[in-house]
Design an enzyme around this catalytic site. Structure first.
Site, PDB file in Angstrom:
ATOM      1  N   GLU A   1      67.588 -44.239  11.072  1.00  0.00           N
ATOM      2  CA  GLU A   1      67.811 -43.907  12.489  1.00  0.00           C
ATOM      3  C   GLU A   1      66.846 -42.813  12.937  1.00  0.00           C
ATOM      4  O   GLU A   1      66.302 -42.861  14.037  1.00  0.00           O
ATOM      5  CB  GLU A   1      69.269 -43.489  12.695  1.00  0.00           C
ATOM      6  CG  GLU A   1      70.210 -44.676  12.471  1.00  0.00           C
ATOM      7  CD  GLU A   1      71.677 -44.319  12.637  1.00  0.00           C
ATOM      8  OE1 GLU A   1      72.168 -43.497  11.827  1.00  0.00           O
ATOM      9  OE2 GLU A   1      72.325 -44.840  13.543  1.00  0.00           O
TER      10      GLU A   1
ATOM     11  N   GLU B   1      75.461 -49.501   6.888  1.00  0.00           N
ATOM     12  CA  GLU B   1      76.756 -48.823   7.093  1.00  0.00           C
ATOM     13  C   GLU B   1      77.970 -49.743   7.011  1.00  0.00           C
ATOM     14  O   GLU B   1      79.032 -49.347   6.527  1.00  0.00           O
ATOM     15  CB  GLU B   1      76.772 -48.117   8.452  1.00  0.00           C
ATOM     16  CG  GLU B   1      75.943 -46.854   8.529  1.00  0.00           C
ATOM     17  CD  GLU B   1      74.469 -47.085   8.819  1.00  0.00           C
ATOM     18  OE1 GLU B   1      74.018 -48.251   8.750  1.00  0.00           O
ATOM     19  OE2 GLU B   1      73.763 -46.108   9.108  1.00  0.00           O
TER      20      GLU B   1
END
Ligand code: NAI
Length: 711
Positions: free
Chosen positions: A116, A138
């Protein structure tokens, strides 16, 4: 300067390019509150100089491995998590909207929050290597990307491609990253990657369009379909159907990814990250995420490191491995051993089995090593010799026996082969249920006799259940652990008994599935209930794979250890099916019908062997069946615990989840007990035992001997 962040301020000498090197204390860069504070300070520092570009690199092997789970695991207050991710959101946004071009070098993996951050840079240069992984995994821990990932990735590569990666937690290798749109450029070495990044920075003017994210430019258009177009909305509709089909609603993180991407697409960027942050905070503090982190991160890592197990010697003295039986298991075993560098003899008494086994080895290695040269593949395949000659076994250090599941045959094979072995050689059986101590009766050195229970397909299934026989020495276990590490499997070490650990729990599961059907529940509902509970494969489907004949045989053997089991309606159903020729998938059909190898519906003839169809509300039935299918396995796990077959909670959970596909959303049978509370589970088992039978009766000792993980 903040700890863990080295800054090189822009000067005339470095061409006005500042560098931030992320090198947190320890071996890896992980994201937590200190990371955010440190990076923020480092950013302010380089912005204080007259930087015309910023390079972000890692001082460790990997760029950044993602969230520091120690931080998230302990937090139960969503507001605290929200503060953390909003801080990161603000920081990443500050970096990407500064007007200063920012490039990063991904010389090692960038995962989760690490990727990210990379996506918040304007230019990403990756090292062109399959050892570098990029992505947002995730969902595999029951959460969603929380630092802008669900907003940046779809805007970068399009909604469909982004959903495909995020919903499955798929990683992209460094050598594929440019094609996948995750990186702009690739370079053969870290140094070359830095040079490319610097060249880009030197050529990119501050405040130019290239120093803006695509989504911040006035001419931005979504790659592929716009999520707000009619066709784009159809993508979400199709994806949500696909997710429901795959997860049966048992994994809310997948639903959250879809919702957050779609909602975020209708908002401005900051609105999108806020929606994401709220969903992340809710999921990260949920019991499911904690239970998944517990097993898929903490316990898996501990198993990988072999923590608490006999210490594997650096050189266990294993060079040559003999695999006996070239069937389904043997061929796979030969292949993984050759890939790990061992010299392998694959022995079978049937030439046809040897031919088929070798063909399997060649095909499998060809596929798995397709990125290597033809020569390298030939070397690996060349390590395997298929033979029916017993003399070829001379000099073997480790034998893995995978002949038919028959104790007399195995005894014969043990005697025959052991006579050829050197004094230190280990004899292992891959039996799926026969007690190792009993097999070792045929051995002249039972201290070097052990169970190495692999799972099918051997090449893919990560678990290795190592079974100590009564006489097996710790040294033998330790040497097998070294072997386990060399072939890259995840070990659990258990004690001996019929079915050891995993086969017992697995049998309890599929027997309960058959039992429900025999009682008159709609087989379709039974299968769906298993999926709703989170089980990876529904019981009747898996019964067809392992064959009903094997199940019937195992149930009659188990009668000696568990009186009454063969008399259950489910066991009788399996027997009747076998007698009716419904053996399993490979034999043309079992509980299901198959056409051209494809599974069709449930065989209509099943109903003839079952009680009349149970009437009532299907939703309520599914709820009850789901609980029943899980608790049958929990009860069996607790018995195995009381009998000291399995002695550490982590072995019970890792074994069930990675060996037999026990509901990953629960973290495993003992994680389930922790989550619901031992007293509540016991009370429920007592209730079920009174209505459904003694197999649900809670084993007496466990509540006082299992230390709850959550304290
Ligand atoms: P399989 O039936 O595919 O292969 C067994 C092979 O052993 C046959 O090729 C047969 O010709 C050969 N064989 C028989 N007598 C032999 C002898 N004296 N010497 C050498 N080879 C001989 O069986 P599969 O499925 O590979 O299972 C083998 C063992 O692994 C069994 O003990 C089974 O319980 C166990 N196992 C099987 C799993 C599975 O999913 N199939 C999973 C875990 C363990």
């Amino acid at each position: 300067m903040a700890t863990g962040f080295l800054t090189d301020i822009a000067t005339a000498e470095n061409g006005g390019i500042a560098t931030i090197t992320i090198q947190l204390p320890g071996k890896v860069n992980k994201i937590n509150a200190e990371f955010g504070v440190g990076l923020s300070a480092a950013w302010d520092e380089v912005m204080g100089g007259a930087a015309r570009g910023v390079l972000i690199v890692s001082g460790h092997k990997d760029f950044c491995v993602g969230a520091d789970l120690d931080t998230i695991f302990g937090v139960t207050d969503p507001a605290a998590i929200l503060d953390l991710v909003r801080m990161l959101d603000g920081l990443f946004r500050r970096i990407e909207t500064s007007g200063i071009p920012v490039a990063c070098v991904l010389a090692g993996s960038a995962l989760g929050g690490g990727f990210e951050l990379a996506m918040a840079c304007h230019h990403r240069v990756v090292v062109d290597s399959p050892r570098v992984s990029l992505g947002l995994p995730e969902v595999n821990l029951g959460v969603i990307p929380g630092a802008g990932g669900t907003q940046r990735l779809p805007r970068l590569i399009g909604v469909q491609a982004a959903l495909d990666l995020m919903l499955q937690g798929k990683l992209v290798r460094g050598n594929k990253a440019v094609v996948a749109g995750l990186a702009h450029e690739a370079a053969p070495t870290p140094e070359a990657a830095v040079a490319l990044a610097r060249a880009w920075l030197a050529a990119t003017k501050p405040k130019s369009d290239a120093a803006k994210q695509p989504w911040d430019r006035s001419d931005y258009a979504w790659p592929g379909l716009s999520p707000n177009s009619a066709d784009g909305r159809n993508v979400f509709m199709a994806a949500s159907a696909m997710v429901y089909k795959k997860t049966a609603g048992a994994f809310p993180a997948a639903d959250a990814i879809l919702a957050v991407v779609q909602e975020g697409a209708r908002l401005n960027f900051d609105g999108g990250t806020l929606v994401e942050a709220r969903a992340f905070a809710r999921l990260a503090t949920s019991g499911q995420a904690k239970d998944m982190m517990r097993t898929f991160w903490y316990q898996r890592t501990a198993a990988e490191k072999q923590e608490g197990l006999p210490v594997a010697p650096a050189d266990p003295g294993i060079r040559k491995v003999a695999v006996l039986g070239a069937g389904m298991m043997g061929a796979g075993l030969a292949a993984i051993c050759a890939q790990a560098g061992y010299t392998v003899v694959l022995r079978d008494v049937a030439q046809s089995a040897l031919n088929a086994g070798m063909a399997h080895v060649v095909k499998g290695i060809g596929e798995r090593l397709k990125h290597k040269s033809a020569e390298e593949r030939a070397t690996v395949i060349g390590r395997v010799t298929a033979s029916s000659e017993i003399s070829d076994l001379d000099g073997t250090d480790l034998v893995i026996e995978a002949v038919f599941e028959n104790a007399d045959l195995k005894h014969r094979v043990i005697r025959e082969v052991e006579a050829r072995l050197g004094a230190r050689a280990i004899f292992a059986s891959n039996t799926s249920a026969l007690p190792i101590t009993g097999l070792a009766e045929a051995s002249v050195r039972p201290e070097q006799f052990i169970g190495l229970h692999f799972f099918s397909p051997v090449e893919q299934m990560p678990l290795l259940e190592i079974i100590r026989g009564r006489a097996t020495t710790e040294e033998t276990v330790a040497r097998c652990l070294a072997f386990c590490r060399a072939i890259g499997k995840l070990p659990i070490v258990v004690n001996d008994g019929y079915g050891f650990y995993t086969t017992r729990v697995f049998s309890a599961y599929i027997l309960e599935g058959a039992q429900c059907v025999a009682e008159g529940y709609d087989p379709v509902l039974v299968e769906w209930a298993a999926r709703v509970a989170g089980m990876v494969v529904p019981p009747l489907q898996v019964f067809d794979e392992v064959t009903l004949r094997l199940g019937d045989h195992a149930l009659s053997q188990a009668e000696a250890f568990r009186p009454g089991i063969a008399g259950l309606a489910g066991a009788k159903l399996v027997k009747a099916m076998v007698e009716a020729g419904r053996i399993g998938r490979a034999q043309g059909g079992g509980f299901y019908e198959y056409k051209d190898g494809r599974r069709e519906g449930i065989w209509p003839g099943v109903a003839a062997f079952c009680a009349p169809r149970v009437a009532g509300d299907a939703v309520a039935q599914v709820r009850a069946l789901s609980e029943r299918l899980l608790l049958a396995q929990v009860a069996e796990t607790l018995r195995a615990w009381d009998e000291r077959i399995v002695t550490r909670p982590q072995d019970a959970d890792v074994g069930a989840v990675f060996g037999i596909g026990f509901a990953p959303n629960t973290g495993g049978p003992l994680a389930y007990v922790d989550r619901h509370g031992a007293a509540a589970v016991r009370a429920r088992l007592v209730e079920l035992a009174s209505t459904l039978g003694a197999r649900f009766a809670p084993s007496p000792g466990w509540a006082s001997t299992i230390v709850p993980f959550y304290g």
